[in-house]
Design an enzyme around this catalytic site. Structure first.
Site, short mmCIF file in Angstrom:
data_model
loop_
_atom_site.label_atom_id
_atom_site.label_comp_id
_atom_site.label_asym_id
_atom_site.label_seq_id
_atom_site.Cartn_x
_atom_site.Cartn_y
_atom_site.Cartn_z
N LYS A 81 35.28 16.16 44.21
CA LYS A 81 34.58 16.92 43.16
C LYS A 81 35.60 17.71 42.35
O LYS A 81 36.52 18.33 42.91
CB LYS A 81 33.56 17.86 43.82
CG LYS A 81 32.61 18.53 42.83
CD LYS A 81 31.55 19.36 43.56
CE LYS A 81 30.56 20.01 42.63
NZ LYS A 81 29.55 20.83 43.35
N SER A 156 24.71 20.26 41.71
CA SER A 156 25.76 20.04 40.75
C SER A 156 26.69 18.87 41.10
O SER A 156 27.41 18.38 40.24
CB SER A 156 26.63 21.30 40.60
OG SER A 156 27.32 21.60 41.80
N SER A 180 24.06 21.97 46.18
CA SER A 180 24.75 20.96 45.36
C SER A 180 25.37 19.80 46.11
O SER A 180 25.82 18.84 45.48
CB SER A 180 25.82 21.63 44.52
OG SER A 180 25.20 22.34 43.48
N1 GLN Z 1 21.36 24.15 41.73
C1 GLN Z 1 21.88 25.40 42.24
C2 GLN Z 1 22.36 26.26 41.11
O1 GLN Z 1 22.32 25.81 39.99
C3 GLN Z 1 22.93 25.15 43.25
C4 GLN Z 1 24.29 24.92 42.69
C5 GLN Z 1 25.31 24.67 43.73
O2 GLN Z 1 25.01 24.50 44.92
N2 GLN Z 1 26.55 24.72 43.31
O3 GLN Z 1 22.76 27.37 41.32
#
Ligand code: GLN
Length: 494
Positions: A81, A156, A180
């Site tokens: 990532k 994400s 994410s």
């Molecule tokens: N979807 C969640 C957010 O937007 C989690 C993001 C993540 O785990 N980095 O905060």
């Protein structure tokens, strides 16, 4: 599609270590696949052909010289990532503010992967600075779901999940601040694990919300994620929140679990994470998963965690508050983009112009929410309250784990939605994180693995397994047993 790209990481490792195939051949097969298909998916922001092949050649030379492999995954390629720093590839966190930025140092996760002989084929797409649930917040265009390219792959970490589901890499690394790793795994029928907070180093992981962020392994099988977990976990003196504890026996648990016997295991179904507002096909898949776990010998108990109802509100105050502080470092002076530095603007103006041009709308929204929640007049009303709820959620988990060994729920209330469908409705987007947020707030480990396809739309559904802090091996035991009993879920290829 080359056969090599369809094998699991464990199978590839055994072929490489057994001399049946070289790491160079395996790595090349994946690079060829990326070149052939990633125009469709946009899972990668950067592909490192030469660097990956050089790393593979080192593994091959060592094996040819009769050395023992550097790790159980030596020679098996991986997609990283783009939020972990790498000295030989740009690191952007999918933001314009870091376009083309080269880090002077490797993240600890990167260092561990290199030391384990794992060639890194490239950096994967993501929501900007890991904020989002669909990978549409990337400054470099959205990633598409290999199950249906008109749909989002989750976020994400949508790039890492889509890379796995489209056979562009057998292994990937994600980060999980609120889901994410797990939510994209659910939406692409892959496996993703958020380890216990503090057990995988955050050194060189670009911070989103520091008290929640955790790197973790992604794969297509439970065993592959366990093998990768073993490589990346461990104490790191460079991360002040790193825990100095032994890495749990995750690989042994995955191997033991594969015999499919769950007798003696108590599994709690969280009442608050089973709602009529979820997609019917998701609930049906989850209920079938619970029946299968019972057939495997587990005792199923319903548990109640009443504070989970407030997890979303608590998370969306704590998380942006930390973001507002962490992202202050992108000030045009230290890294990346610099706008307006033409002699006619003050330093303050250069900062404003750079942040205006460099950050996307979701990042700006969170900086504004977080700054407001932390401001003198509102701190107690918002941030302080959110922290209290966070403790209540941890207390609910503690009470539940007095009765059961693990908890289960759907990973996401919905299957993948259409690109563009929720992008202008932040609240609808945030609601997709309902089931994953409590474990982050408590610092606990969680896994998502495929539980089949939804009967209402034929799209992937994920089963979430949660365990107490530092008991990550329980995820692998239960996950491997469930995976073996449910059988392979063939991911469509193009
Ligand atoms: N979807 C969640 C957010 O937007 C989690 C993001 C993540 O785990 N980095 O905060």
């Amino acid at each position: 599609m080359s056969d090599l790209t369809q094998l699991s990481a464990a199978e590839l490792a055994s072929k490489i270590h057994g001399g049946e195939v070289t790491s160079t051949e395996v790595t090349q097969a994946h690079l060829d696949r990326i070149a052939a298909v990633d125009g469709t998916y946009n899972a990668f922001l950067h592909v490192a052909n030469d660097e990956a092949l050089a790393a593979a050649a080192v593994v091959d030379a060592a094996l040819a010289a009769g050395e023992t492999p550097a790790s159980r995954l030596a020679g098996v390629p991986l997609a990283l990532k783009d939020v972990f720093t790498t000295t030989d590839m740009p690191t952007t966190a999918a933001s314009k503010v870091l376009e083309g930025w080269m880090s002077p140092y490797d993240a600890t996760v990167t260092t561990r992967l290199r030391a384990a002989g794992i060639p890194i084929v490239g950096k994967t797409n993501m929501d900007e600075f890991a904020m989002g649930s669909s990978t549409e917040n990337s400054a470099y265009g959205p990633t598409r779901n290999p199950w249906d390219v008109t749909r989002i792959p989750g976020g994400s970490g949508g790039g890492s999940a889509a890379a796995l589901a489209s056979y562009q890499a057998p292994l990937a690394i994600g980060t999980d601040t609120g889901g994410s790793i797990r939510q994209p795994a659910a939406l692409t029928a892959t496996v993703g694990v958020k380890p216990t907070y503090g057990t995988v180093s955050r050194y060189g992981l670009i911070a989103c919300a520091s008290s929640l962020d955790q790197g973790g392994p992604c794969g297509r099988t439970v065993l592959d994620t366990a093998l990768l977990h073993e490589v990346i976990a461990g104490h790191d003196p460079r991360d002040s929140t790193s825990r100095d504890v032994a890495v749990p026996p995750v690989v042994e648990a995955a191997l033991a679990g594969a015999n499919g016997d769950l007798s003696g295991v108590k599994i709690g179904v969280v009442r608050e994470l089973h709602s009529d507002s979820y997609q019917p096909g998701v609930l049906a898949s989850f209920d079938a998963a619970v029946s299968l776990l019972k057939e495997l010998g587990a005792e199923i108990v319903e548990v109640s965690c009443p504070s989970f109802e407030y997890a979303l509100s608590s998370y969306y105050l704590v998380m942006p508050s930390e973001v507002s502080s962490n992202l202050a470092r992108f000030d045009a002076m230290r890294y990346g983009l610099r706008v307006g530095d033409d002699g006619s603007h003050s330093a303050d103006q250069v900062m404003s112009l750079t942040r205006e041009a460099g950050f996307g709308p979701e990042v700006k929204r969170r900086i504004i929410i977080g700054t407001y929640a932390l401001s003198a007049g509102y701190y107690d009303a918002y941030y302080g309250q959110a922290l209290k709820v966070r403790s209540m959620i941890a207390a609910d988990f503690d009470a539940a784990y007095e009765k059961v060994n693990v908890l289960v729920s759907p990973t996401s209330p919905f299957t993948p939605w259409k690109l563009g469908e929720k992008v202008d409705d932040p609240l609808a987007m945030y609601l997709s994180d309902l089931c994953t947020l409590p474990t982050n707030l408590a610092g606990h480990p969680g896994m998502s693995l495929p539980s089949g396809l939804s009967a209402d739309d034929g799209l992937p559904v994920g089963l979430q397994i949660m365990a107490p802090a530092l008991a990550d091996e329980r995820l692998y035991r239960v996950g491997a047993a469930y995976e073996a009993a449910r059988g392979e879920l063939a991911i469509p290829s193009i």
